[in-house]
Each structure stands twice: as C-alpha cells, then as structure tokens.
Design a protein around this motif. Structure first.
Motif, PDB file in Angstrom:
ATOM      1  N   GLY A  64       0.785  -1.222   0.000  1.00 25.71           N
ATOM      2  CA  GLY A  64       0.000   0.000   0.000  1.00 25.71           C
ATOM      3  C   GLY A  64       0.819   1.274   0.000  1.00 25.71           C
ATOM      4  N   ALA A  65       2.146   1.167   0.127  1.00 23.81           N
ATOM      5  CA  ALA A  65       3.002   2.354   0.136  1.00 23.81           C
ATOM      6  C   ALA A  65       3.271   2.818  -1.293  1.00 23.81           C
ATOM      7  N   TRP A  66       3.415   4.133  -1.454  1.00 22.14           N
ATOM      8  CA  TRP A  66       3.697   4.724  -2.758  1.00 22.14           C
ATOM      9  C   TRP A  66       5.200   4.928  -2.913  1.00 22.14           C
ATOM     10  N   SER A  67       5.708   4.585  -4.091  1.00 25.48           N
ATOM     11  CA  SER A  67       7.121   4.751  -4.397  1.00 25.48           C
ATOM     12  C   SER A  67       7.264   5.584  -5.661  1.00 25.48           C
ATOM     13  N   ALA A  68       8.133   6.596  -5.597  1.00 19.66           N
ATOM     14  CA  ALA A  68       8.360   7.456  -6.758  1.00 19.66           C
ATOM     15  C   ALA A  68       9.164   6.706  -7.808  1.00 19.66           C
ATOM     16  N   VAL A  69       8.830   6.931  -9.074  1.00 20.08           N
ATOM     17  CA  VAL A  69       9.520   6.304 -10.195  1.00 20.08           C
ATOM     18  C   VAL A  69      10.376   7.365 -10.875  1.00 20.08           C
ATOM     19  N   PRO A  70      11.665   7.109 -11.086  1.00 20.30           N
ATOM     20  CA  PRO A  70      12.512   8.125 -11.714  1.00 20.30           C
ATOM     21  C   PRO A  70      12.128   8.361 -13.173  1.00 20.30           C
ATOM     22  N   ALA A  71      12.269   9.591 -13.608  1.00 23.41           N
ATOM     23  CA  ALA A  71      11.967   9.965 -14.989  1.00 23.41           C
ATOM     24  C   ALA A  71      13.185   9.722 -15.867  1.00 23.41           C
ATOM     25  N   VAL A  72      12.936   9.253 -17.083  1.00 25.97           N
ATOM     26  CA  VAL A  72      13.980   9.082 -18.089  1.00 25.97           C
ATOM     27  C   VAL A  72      13.613   9.983 -19.257  1.00 25.97           C
ATOM     28  N   THR A  73      14.451  10.961 -19.533  1.00 27.55           N
ATOM     29  CA  THR A  73      14.156  11.951 -20.560  1.00 27.55           C
ATOM     30  C   THR A  73      15.087  11.777 -21.747  1.00 27.55           C
ATOM     31  N   THR A  74      14.609  12.217 -22.894  1.00 29.47           N
ATOM     32  CA  THR A  74      15.421  12.245 -24.103  1.00 29.47           C
ATOM     33  C   THR A  74      15.369  13.654 -24.675  1.00 29.47           C
ATOM     34  N   GLU A  75      16.418  14.028 -25.362  1.00 29.92           N
ATOM     35  CA  GLU A  75      16.547  15.393 -25.854  1.00 29.92           C
ATOM     36  C   GLU A  75      15.447  15.703 -26.856  1.00 29.92           C
ATOM     37  N   GLY A  76      14.846  16.875 -26.656  1.00 22.40           N
ATOM     38  CA  GLY A  76      13.826  17.343 -27.583  1.00 22.40           C
ATOM     39  C   GLY A  76      12.436  16.815 -27.346  1.00 22.40           C
ATOM     40  N   GLU A  77      12.258  15.909 -26.402  1.00 24.43           N
ATOM     41  CA  GLU A  77      10.941  15.353 -26.131  1.00 24.43           C
ATOM     42  C   GLU A  77      10.331  16.019 -24.905  1.00 24.43           C
ATOM     43  N   PRO A  78       9.096  16.539 -25.016  1.00 25.82           N
ATOM     44  CA  PRO A  78       8.477  17.205 -23.860  1.00 25.82           C
ATOM     45  C   PRO A  78       8.061  16.232 -22.767  1.00 25.82           C
ATOM     46  N   ASN A  79       7.840  14.979 -23.121  1.00 25.25           N
ATOM     47  CA  ASN A  79       7.414  13.996 -22.135  1.00 25.25           C
ATOM     48  C   ASN A  79       8.584  13.120 -21.719  1.00 25.25           C
ATOM     49  N   ALA A  80       8.482  12.580 -20.532  1.00 21.03           N
ATOM     50  CA  ALA A  80       9.492  11.659 -20.007  1.00 21.03           C
ATOM     51  C   ALA A  80       8.878  10.277 -19.895  1.00 21.03           C
ATOM     52  N   GLY A  81       9.734   9.262 -19.910  1.00 17.20           N
ATOM     53  CA  GLY A  81       9.290   7.892 -19.733  1.00 17.20           C
ATOM     54  C   GLY A  81       9.569   7.417 -18.318  1.00 17.20           C
ATOM     55  N   PHE A  82       8.651   6.667 -17.766  1.00 18.10           N
ATOM     56  CA  PHE A  82       8.777   6.136 -16.404  1.00 18.10           C
ATOM     57  C   PHE A  82       8.622   4.616 -16.476  1.00 18.10           C
ATOM     58  N   TYR A  83       9.708   3.885 -16.204  1.00 17.90           N
ATOM     59  CA  TYR A  83       9.683   2.427 -16.222  1.00 17.90           C
ATOM     60  C   TYR A  83       8.997   1.953 -14.941  1.00 17.90           C
ATOM     61  N   LEU A  84       7.767   1.476 -15.085  1.00 18.23           N
ATOM     62  CA  LEU A  84       6.973   1.121 -13.906  1.00 18.23           C
ATOM     63  C   LEU A  84       7.499  -0.130 -13.211  1.00 18.23           C
ATOM     64  N   ASP A  85       8.205  -0.992 -13.946  1.00 17.12           N
ATOM     65  CA  ASP A  85       8.785  -2.197 -13.353  1.00 17.12           C
ATOM     66  C   ASP A  85      10.304  -2.195 -13.456  1.00 17.12           C
ATOM     67  N   GLY A  86      10.876  -1.073 -13.804  1.00 17.99           N
ATOM     68  CA  GLY A  86      12.305  -1.030 -14.034  1.00 17.99           C
ATOM     69  C   GLY A  86      12.649  -1.559 -15.420  1.00 17.99           C
ATOM     70  N   ARG A  87      13.877  -1.336 -15.843  1.00 20.68           N
ATOM     71  CA  ARG A  87      14.319  -1.866 -17.131  1.00 20.68           C
ATOM     72  C   ARG A  87      14.619  -3.366 -16.996  1.00 20.68           C
ATOM     73  N   ASN A  88      14.480  -4.066 -18.126  1.00 17.25           N
ATOM     74  CA  ASN A  88      14.753  -5.504 -18.165  1.00 17.25           C
ATOM     75  C   ASN A  88      13.863  -6.288 -17.202  1.00 17.25           C
ATOM     76  N   SER A  89      12.604  -5.945 -17.176  1.00 19.32           N
ATOM     77  CA  SER A  89      11.646  -6.714 -16.383  1.00 19.32           C
ATOM     78  C   SER A  89      11.145  -7.888 -17.224  1.00 19.32           C
ATOM     79  N   SER A  90      10.155  -8.600 -16.722  1.00 18.23           N
ATOM     80  CA  SER A  90       9.672  -9.794 -17.411  1.00 18.23           C
ATOM     81  C   SER A  90       8.165  -9.925 -17.240  1.00 18.23           C
ATOM     82  N   ALA A  91       7.580 -10.772 -18.078  1.00 20.13           N
ATOM     83  CA  ALA A  91       6.151 -11.079 -17.988  1.00 20.13           C
ATOM     84  C   ALA A  91       5.955 -12.545 -18.335  1.00 20.13           C
ATOM     85  N   ALA A  92       5.266 -13.265 -17.470  1.00 18.62           N
ATOM     86  CA  ALA A  92       5.045 -14.692 -17.663  1.00 18.62           C
ATOM     87  C   ALA A  92       4.013 -14.923 -18.762  1.00 18.62           C
TER      88      ALA A  92
END
Length: 438
Positions: free
Chosen positions: A244-272
């Motif tokens: 139930g605790a909230w955790s901040a997700v770091p922003a990943v920005t690229t040059e020239g883009e107004p929006n940032a990407g937020f990896y909700l599970d981190g990079r290199n995650s998986s899905a069964a």
C-alpha cells in the motif's frame, strides 16, 4: 496467395485427419490440434502452438514421427515458415532438441521472397526413428532481433504458415508418398494500457490516480522488457506497492521530447505467459506546468539496448488530461459592523440658560452625572411663534433628549407653560447646587 492456397489444399489431401479446434496443454502453452499424415510405415503428427508472442520467447511443441516397421530408420525434417510481411534480421527462430548433440540446436533459416509472402526455410540434422516412433521437441519464436538488440521497425504476422516435410536421410528426397503437415500459427504481442484516467488535473494540486495494465495473452515468456508510462517531464509519478506504500519512479528523458518515460517495473523486467499485471499509479503536476491539454501514453519495449526506448516497440492508445489552474479561494473579509445613527447615540449635555445659574452671566455649567438623577427633568417643547419667528432651541435637561411638537392650536399655551417650567427647573437646579456646596 494462390500459391499458398495450393500448398494448403495439397496438404489437406495428404492429411487424412485434422482436428479443427484448439486446446490447452500442460504448462499453459496454447497449441493447435495435432495433424496426422502417413507414408508407408512412417507417420507424422504435429502439435504446433496456436499462437506465439511477437518479440517474445519461443514456444515449445512436439512432432511425433511414427514408425510401424520392425526396424529403425533415419530421416530429416525440413521446415518452411511463411509470412505475409517481410521480416527483419533474426525475426524468426526455430530450434530442435537433440540428445546426441547435447541440447537445443538452432535451425538455420534462409529467407526467400515470393510473390505474395516471404518464406524462411531450414532443416534439422539426422533424426533416428526407432521402431514404434519417436517424439521430436521443437520450439518456434518470433524474437524480432537478438537480446538487447531488438528490431525497431518491420514486422511479422499477423500469422505464420508452418510446414513440416519428412525426408529420407542421406538422400535429401521426400518420402513417397510425401509426408508433410501445414499449420497456421497466430502472432500476437504483449500490450499495456491505462484505465480510469481522470479528464482533468489541477496543477500544484492533488495527484490523479488510475490503473496501468500489462497483459501478455500469449504462451511466450517475455524478458528484457520495459513497461513505460509517458507523461509530462515535470510530473511526478508514483506506483503503489503490495503493502500500500507509494514509491516514486525516476523519470527518463530524451533530448527534444516534452514527455518523459517512467519504467513502472524497471528496465529488463519480465512477464510470464498468459499473465496480466495491474499497477495503481498516481501522477501529480507541479504549479509550473502550463494550463492546457497533456497526454498520458504507454508503450512496451522489448530487447532495448543501451539507449532507452529503442527496441521492438508496441504502444497503446493513451488518454488526454486537461491541466487546470487552482480555483481562487473565496474572500474572508468580514462584513462591516452596522453603526447607529450619531444623533441616536449622542448624549445630550445640559446647559444653563443665558446668564448662568450663579447670576454671573458666565459660560454654561456642565451638570455632573450624579446630580442629574436628583434634578427633576421637564420635557422642553420647541414651538414656532405665531408670527413665524423661530424660538430659541430648548436643550434637553437631565441627560434626556427633548421631544418636539408643532400643534398650532395650542401654541400659546405650550409656550407659556414651557417658560414657566424652564424657570422652575433652573431655580431648583441652582438650589441643589448651593446646598451641596455648603
């Protein structure tokens, strides 16, 4: 496409029994019903998967080679994988398992463009089929590139035509009559999306909350996965954990883009395989964000390299959020306190008639408050003489306001009585003053 149809029709003539329904097998892999073909003492039964995951891991299946003879034989299996779209390098994969060679062996595929499709073809090494038959384990995948080097364009599917042909080993020729099987395998990808996104958000105000859902409807396992939410680069994104605790997700920005990407599970995650994950997300916009529309979008990236957001990409329809300024707070200024009329609140000051009470003719004497209660107070009426000349204003006596009247029928009487009363009151007032002074 006509060539493809002819191949399918020919396969149907050669296959005496084909089940047309799909079934689930152990381990969660979705497979098509097996096909059976026979040529002399040999037969072929294929259990291809009904679906594989686009840019996902390979899906295992089996092909059974039956042998009704009393002696073993050696064969080779040739494969063709056809798709209506062209394929980038390393888009398809096919492996077979060999005990003699020590595990999974890749089938080298060669791409051959045709009129209405692209065919990737390859073959296994020697497969020994003892009396009674054997199972050959295979796995088919659409990896769309190598690990951490996913294709950034091109595609495969939406379905594959998978064909197996049994050939006599050492001769390279098909068994007569031909022993072959053709199956259609669907290709679907992993997806993510947002649900319940509010229409508006207040800059500098409370965050908005919604769900982000990652779905893998395929029997392929996904690794090297990036589940990314794209919002304004100035926003703050938090994910609620299982506790139930909230955790901040770091922003990943690229040059020239107004929006940032937020990896909700981190990079290199998986899905069964055949899984679904829902995350509760909240986004807050700081006061510096301009008023207007902004976007909330989601994408899945597979096999990203060192550069973020570069790999096999699958994006979903997002939502538009209107950023509003906070509403001004209502004024807290108190209402003015009503005031009474000055004429109604003023306290009258008694004055002596001209000449004073001590006969000295000096200034009027101010009556102390204690003396007022003992002095008989007489109401003084103001009248206008019959001749029209205004009479002198009568001052209230004893701290009481005087009443006025203007009855013309009794003007003379009231005027005379008023003079007498005033004289009597002054005389009494002076007498009281002298007694107290003594």
């Amino acid at each position: 496409m006509r060539q493809n149809n002819r191949a399918l029709n020919r396969a149907r003539r050669l296959v005496p029994a084909i089940a047309l329904t799909a079934a689930l097998v152990a381990g969660g892999a979705v497979t098509a019903a097996p096909a059976f073909a026979a040529a002399g003492p040999l037969s072929l039964t294929v259990h291809t998967p009904a679906m594989v995951g686009f840019a996902g891991g390979p899906v295992e299946f089996t092909e059974h080679i039956g042998n009704q003879g009393s002696e073993g034989t050696s064969v080779g299996l040739a494969f063709e994988i056809g798709t209506a779209l062209g394929t980038p390098p390393h888009a398809l994969s096919l492996d077979y398992f060999s005990d003699s060679l020590g595990g999974w062996q890749p089938v080298a595929l060669k791409e051959s463009p045709e009129a209405d499709r692209t065919v990737n073809s390859g073959a296994t090494g020697e497969v020994v089929v003892p009396a009674g038959g054997t199972d050959l384990r295979l796995r088919l995948g659409v990896p769309m590139g190598l690990p951490h080097d996913g294709a950034t364009n091109g595609g495969t599917g939406p379905e594959l035509t998978f064909r197996t042909t049994v050939k006599a080993w050492g001769q390279g020729s098909p068994i007569e009559p031909p022993l072959t099987d053709t199956h259609v395998v669907k290709v679907e990808g992993i997806t993510n999306g947002v649900s319940g996104v509010p229409d508006t958000a207040i800059r500098g105000g409370a965050p908005i909350e919604f769900d982000e859902v990652l779905r893998n409807p395929t029997p392929s396992a996904y690794t090297n996965l990036g589940n990314v939410l794209f919002v304004d680069r100035n926003a703050k994104v938090e994910v609620r954990g299982a506790d139930g605790a909230w955790s901040a997700v770091p922003a990943v920005t690229t040059e020239g883009e107004p929006n940032a990407g937020f990896y909700l599970d981190g990079r290199n995650s998986s899905a069964a395989p055949n899984s679904s994950q829902t995350k509760r997300v909240r986004v807050s916009y700081p006061a510096a964000v301009p008023v207007g529309n902004t976007r909330v979008d989601t994408c899945v990236f597979v096999n990203e390299g060192d550069q973020p957001f570069m790999g096999t990409t699958m994006c979903s329809q997002g939502s538009t959020v209107r950023i509003d300024a906070p509403q001004p707070k209502p004024s807290s200024t108190p209402e003015p306190t009503p005031t009474l009329d000055a004429t109604a609140t003023a306290t009258a000051t008694p004055t002596a008639p001209s000449g004073g009470t001590d006969g000295s003719g000096g200034a009027p004497v101010v009556q102390p408050a204690g003396d007022v209660t003992t002095a008989p107070a007489a109401p003084a009426a103001t009248t206008s003489p019959a001749g029209g000349a205004p009479a002198a204003d009568a001052q209230p006596v004893g701290g009481h306001l005087a009443s006025t009247g203007s009855d013309s029928d009794r003007t003379g009487l009231i005027a005379g009585l008023g003079a007498v009363l005033i004289g009597a009151g002054v005389a009494t007032f002076a007498a009281v003053r002298r007694r107290r002074a003594n």
